[in-house]
Design an enzyme around this catalytic site. Structure first.
Site, PDB file in Angstrom:
ATOM      1  N   CYS A 114      -0.446   4.118   2.229  1.00  0.00           N
ATOM      2  CA  CYS A 114      -0.223   3.930   3.672  1.00  0.00           C
ATOM      3  C   CYS A 114       1.239   4.157   4.034  1.00  0.00           C
ATOM      4  O   CYS A 114       1.548   4.795   5.035  1.00  0.00           O
ATOM      5  CB  CYS A 114      -0.590   2.504   4.105  1.00  0.00           C
ATOM      6  SG  CYS A 114      -2.045   1.828   3.334  1.00  0.00           S
ATOM      7  N   ASP A 115       2.154   3.618   3.242  1.00  0.00           N
ATOM      8  CA  ASP A 115       3.554   3.538   3.682  1.00  0.00           C
ATOM      9  C   ASP A 115       4.509   4.468   2.946  1.00  0.00           C
ATOM     10  O   ASP A 115       5.668   4.589   3.350  1.00  0.00           O
ATOM     11  CB  ASP A 115       4.053   2.084   3.520  1.00  0.00           C
ATOM     12  CG  ASP A 115       3.241   1.121   4.384  1.00  0.00           C
ATOM     13  OD1 ASP A 115       2.744   1.576   5.427  1.00  0.00           O
ATOM     14  OD2 ASP A 115       3.098  -0.049   4.003  1.00  0.00           O
ATOM     15  N   CYS A 122       0.839  -1.207   0.000  1.00  0.00           N
ATOM     16  CA  CYS A 122       0.000   0.000   0.000  1.00  0.00           C
ATOM     17  C   CYS A 122       0.871   1.253   0.000  1.00  0.00           C
ATOM     18  O   CYS A 122       1.421   1.637   1.044  1.00  0.00           O
ATOM     19  CB  CYS A 122      -0.914  -0.016   1.229  1.00  0.00           C
ATOM     20  SG  CYS A 122      -1.896   1.488   1.393  1.00  0.00           S
TER      21      CYS A 122
END
Ligand code: NAP
Length: 311
Positions: free
Chosen positions: A139-140, A136
């Site tokens: 997200c990261d 992701c």
């Protein structure tokens, strides 16, 4: 038949489930949407959506799903945040067991459990998940400011997220197993013109190296040569697999990859009152707009089954 708890239960709260929920709540059907995490599904992992009609300037995945959730809530959609453990979809009364042990019943069910990222299945991938191996970018991505990272894949997700990752990383190397991309033309043009994106064509990651975190990836080229690329992160974005673990696959018809087969009205064959919509369906194109459309279609089919909509 025992009195059901609901006329309709929708399992999953991505674009398909939320749209089915919007239609059902607006139609005043006694409906429950069950979601195990936050509503929004995989779109929450997408930084930018550029092809959802009416958002002419594009929209973040988060904002789009926030708006879809609010839209269904405006009509009073009832939601429950819980994990479904098992379902019995046979007969007139469908039974849905939650991991709390609670059993809910409904006359009709729409399965919108979606899909999740596929893994490459190479040594180091499982061991270094969360330590440099990610699925992701939204997200990261911010963890990789000024670092050199790799993206695996050549589809819309990989190329869109490679572009997004250039906002943080110093250099993004896309490793693709062929010499041309599957991604849509506009994304290809943007990625190929981006000076921070480098491509390694005709190659696959064969191992992810590192002790406590990713330090490099070993690459096997299609001409059988090998190389090592030093990176501190690798984003594996190579498509999706079905979220079908809780589903009674012995009752449902699936394709070879475990996605649910439906007819054109989203009905699951041999199970009256059971429908599927969104990425869990067996189909060629997985788009947010398709998932939303299928959610609407499934809900209208369910209303017809419930005798609310005329034939
Ligand atoms: P996808 O379209 O299935 O593409 C997967 C990519 O990963 C392909 O390039 C494939 O290579 C590669 N791949 C597959 N298995 C691999 C392996 N074991 N090792 C190395 N590479 C591998 O998946 P996606 O990009 O995640 O997209 C999923 C769905 O969502 C698609 O329908 C896509 O169109 C849609 N989507 C749409 C948008 C948008 O419209 N903006 C954005 C994101 C996703 P090959 O090309 O050689 O098969």
């Amino acid at each position: 038949m025992n009195k059901p708890d609901y006329q309709l239960i929708i399992v999953g709260g991505g674009p398909a489930g939320l749209t089915a929920g919007l239609y059902a709540a607006r139609g005043r059907i006694k409906t429950l949407l069950i979601e195990k995490g936050a509503t929004g599904g995989q779109v929450l992992m997408t930084d930018w959506v550029d092809n959802y009609p009416a958002f002419a300037d594009g929209v973040t995945g988060f904002e789009l799903m926030d708006k879809m959730t609010a839209h269904a809530e405006r009509f009073g959609l009832e939601k429950k945040f819980a994990a479904v453990e098992s379902l019995d979809l046979r007969g007139d009364l469908k039974k849905i067991r939650l991991d709390s042990g609670e059993i809910l019943t409904a006359q009709a069910v729409i399965l919108c459990t979606g899909a999740k990222p596929r893994q490459i299945g190479v040594p180091g991938e499982a061991e270094l998940q969360g330590k440099g191996v990610s699925y992701c970018a939204t997200c990261d991505g911010p963890f990789y400011r000024n670092q050199e990272i790799a993206v695996v894949g050549g589809g819309n997700t990989a190329i869109q997220e490679a572009i997004h990752l250039t906002h943080f990383a110093k250099k993004v190397t896309v490793i693709h197993r062929r010499d041309s991309l599957r991604a849509t033309a506009v994304l290809q043009e943007k990625a190929l013109a981006n000076e921070k994106i480098n491509f390694i064509w005709n190659a696959q990651v064969s191992e992810i190296l590192g002790a406590d975190g990713v330090e490099a990836v070993r690459i096997k080229h299609n001409d059988d040569s090998a190389s090592v690329l030093p990176v501190t992160g690798i984003f594996v974005l190579i498509g999706v697999k079905a979220n079908n673990e809780a589903l009674p696959l012995e009752q449902l018809q699936t394709d070879a990859d475990g996605f649910l087969i439906t007819d054109s009205e989203m009905a699951c064959p041999g199970l009256p009152g059971v429908y599927a919509a969104g990425d869990i369906r067996s189909k060629k194109f997985r788009q947010i707009i398709n998932a939303a459309g299928e959610g609407a279609n499934a809900e209208l089919s369910a209303e017809h089954y419930l005798g609310i909509l005329p034939g």
